[in-house]
Design a protein around this motif. Sequence first.
Motif, PDB file in Angstrom:
ATOM      1  N   ALA A 124       7.363  -4.351   5.097  1.00 20.85           N
ATOM      2  CA  ALA A 124       7.728  -3.204   4.260  1.00 20.85           C
ATOM      3  C   ALA A 124       8.225  -2.052   5.106  1.00 20.85           C
ATOM      4  O   ALA A 124       9.144  -1.326   4.700  1.00 20.85           O
ATOM      5  N   SER A 125       7.625  -1.871   6.275  1.00 19.68           N
ATOM      6  CA  SER A 125       8.062  -0.842   7.220  1.00 19.68           C
ATOM      7  C   SER A 125       7.214  -0.936   8.477  1.00 19.68           C
ATOM      8  O   SER A 125       6.024  -0.603   8.441  1.00 19.68           O
ATOM      9  N   PRO A 126       7.778  -1.377   9.577  1.00 20.86           N
ATOM     10  CA  PRO A 126       6.998  -1.419  10.819  1.00 20.86           C
ATOM     11  C   PRO A 126       6.546  -0.034  11.265  1.00 20.86           C
ATOM     12  O   PRO A 126       5.479   0.109  11.852  1.00 20.86           O
ATOM     13  N   ALA A 127       7.351   0.990  10.971  1.00 19.92           N
ATOM     14  CA  ALA A 127       6.968   2.354  11.342  1.00 19.92           C
ATOM     15  C   ALA A 127       5.720   2.785  10.587  1.00 19.92           C
ATOM     16  O   ALA A 127       4.825   3.416  11.158  1.00 19.92           O
ATOM     17  N   VAL A 128       5.643   2.458   9.290  1.00 22.75           N
ATOM     18  CA  VAL A 128       4.471   2.824   8.501  1.00 22.75           C
ATOM     19  C   VAL A 128       3.253   2.028   8.966  1.00 22.75           C
ATOM     20  O   VAL A 128       2.140   2.562   9.040  1.00 22.75           O
ATOM     21  N   ALA A 129       3.430   0.755   9.278  1.00 19.82           N
ATOM     22  CA  ALA A 129       2.307  -0.057   9.744  1.00 19.82           C
ATOM     23  C   ALA A 129       1.707   0.534  11.019  1.00 19.82           C
ATOM     24  O   ALA A 129       0.474   0.638  11.151  1.00 19.82           O
ATOM     25  N   GLN A 130       2.544   0.953  11.948  1.00 23.44           N
ATOM     26  CA  GLN A 130       2.041   1.571  13.176  1.00 23.44           C
ATOM     27  C   GLN A 130       1.384   2.916  12.885  1.00 23.44           C
ATOM     28  O   GLN A 130       0.351   3.260  13.482  1.00 23.44           O
ATOM     29  N   LEU A 131       1.966   3.672  11.955  1.00 23.98           N
ATOM     30  CA  LEU A 131       1.392   4.961  11.582  1.00 23.98           C
ATOM     31  C   LEU A 131      -0.008   4.791  11.002  1.00 23.98           C
ATOM     32  O   LEU A 131      -0.939   5.542  11.341  1.00 23.98           O
ATOM     33  N   LEU A 132      -0.167   3.813  10.121  1.00 21.29           N
ATOM     34  CA  LEU A 132      -1.477   3.579   9.518  1.00 21.29           C
ATOM     35  C   LEU A 132      -2.501   3.159  10.572  1.00 21.29           C
ATOM     36  O   LEU A 132      -3.662   3.593  10.523  1.00 21.29           O
ATOM     37  N   GLU A 133      -2.102   2.335  11.512  1.00 22.26           N
ATOM     38  CA  GLU A 133      -3.030   1.920  12.563  1.00 22.26           C
ATOM     39  C   GLU A 133      -3.501   3.127  13.373  1.00 22.26           C
ATOM     40  O   GLU A 133      -4.701   3.271  13.658  1.00 22.26           O
ATOM     41  N   ARG A 134      -2.575   4.008  13.746  1.00 24.22           N
ATOM     42  CA  ARG A 134      -2.950   5.192  14.523  1.00 24.22           C
ATOM     43  C   ARG A 134      -3.826   6.136  13.701  1.00 24.22           C
ATOM     44  O   ARG A 134      -4.822   6.675  14.210  1.00 24.22           O
ATOM     45  N   THR A 135      -3.456   6.328  12.432  1.00 24.33           N
ATOM     46  CA  THR A 135      -4.211   7.262  11.598  1.00 24.33           C
ATOM     47  C   THR A 135      -5.629   6.787  11.358  1.00 24.33           C
ATOM     48  O   THR A 135      -6.593   7.558  11.473  1.00 24.33           O
TER      49      THR A 135
END
Length: 339
Positions: A124-135
């Motif tokens: 769906a979005s690799p950028a969002v997946a990484q953001l969620l992991e960091r958050t």
Amino acid sequence: MSTTRTTPPPAATEAAAHDSKGPGDARRRLVAVLLAAPLIAALALWAFAWPAARTAPRDLPVGLVAPAGAPVAERLTTGPAEDSFDVHRYQDADAARAAVEDREVYGALIASPRGTELLTASAASPAVAQLLERTVAAQAPPGTAVRTTDVVPLPDTDPRGAAFAAGALPLALAGVAAAALVTLLGLAGGRAAGALAAAAALVGLTAAAVQHSWLGVLTGNWWAEAGVLGLTVLAVAAAAAGTAAVLGPRGLGLAAFVLVLLGNPFSGVTSAPELLPSAVAWIGQLLPPGASGALLRSVSYFGSAAAAPTLVLSAWALLGLTAVVLGGRRHHRAAAGAR
């Protein structure tokens, strides 16, 4: 005494006519070039750099399975994260996983006595997946281990989604190029509409062969992907040719500005619409590149077709082809009246 007159060649005549305009006209054209070049550069930098510089989550849909008062839930739904995420609560992990697989949310956080798990969907979005992991890692209480599961991953041939995102601009350029060829070759009316539709279909088949069969970037139904790619090119080509049919050849420049210069950076294909400024995201999803990215992700990675982007692409194609046909009839009547 006889007098011989020499007729100057056409090139000399054109040069004389050009010089007769005087140095003042030449200076005005020079000033126009000097003003237009930095203006175009500024618009391009604004369109591409400004959304990227303002990337941040804005009401990003995420799922949550946690008992009331759980520390990880409180930190995700209160404080600075409250405006960043649109939290959807689910009763159990199965419901949260189904929501991620159906693209209702970008990811889901599951907190239970057995531990904390984060479900993501890099497709769906690799950028969002990484953001969620960091958050989630930052919001989790000290000493809490968070297990991450990619529910809908990207293919191994494109693990970061870079090749998928890179395909958006060539499709838009192909659509504008098809419209330019139809306009400059003098095709009009139904013949122009047929040429645009045929060209879009061929580009769709070619793009599917490259992105799916050769590169392995797309992994869904081949024919469905070819249909989405072809509809994308048709939407851009019909809109550009329709604008040219109404405004003349200068309409191609206007269409290229809106559909390419704005449509590509506003599409959210490289990140996600919810990571862009609200106005940019709203405009981007109403333009063909943004609608195409959303629809192609759904078809290729999630096995479903999204209604909203399909409607947007179809509307651009229909309105553009209508303008092409009506513009051709108008020019035909004008030519008949002149004869």
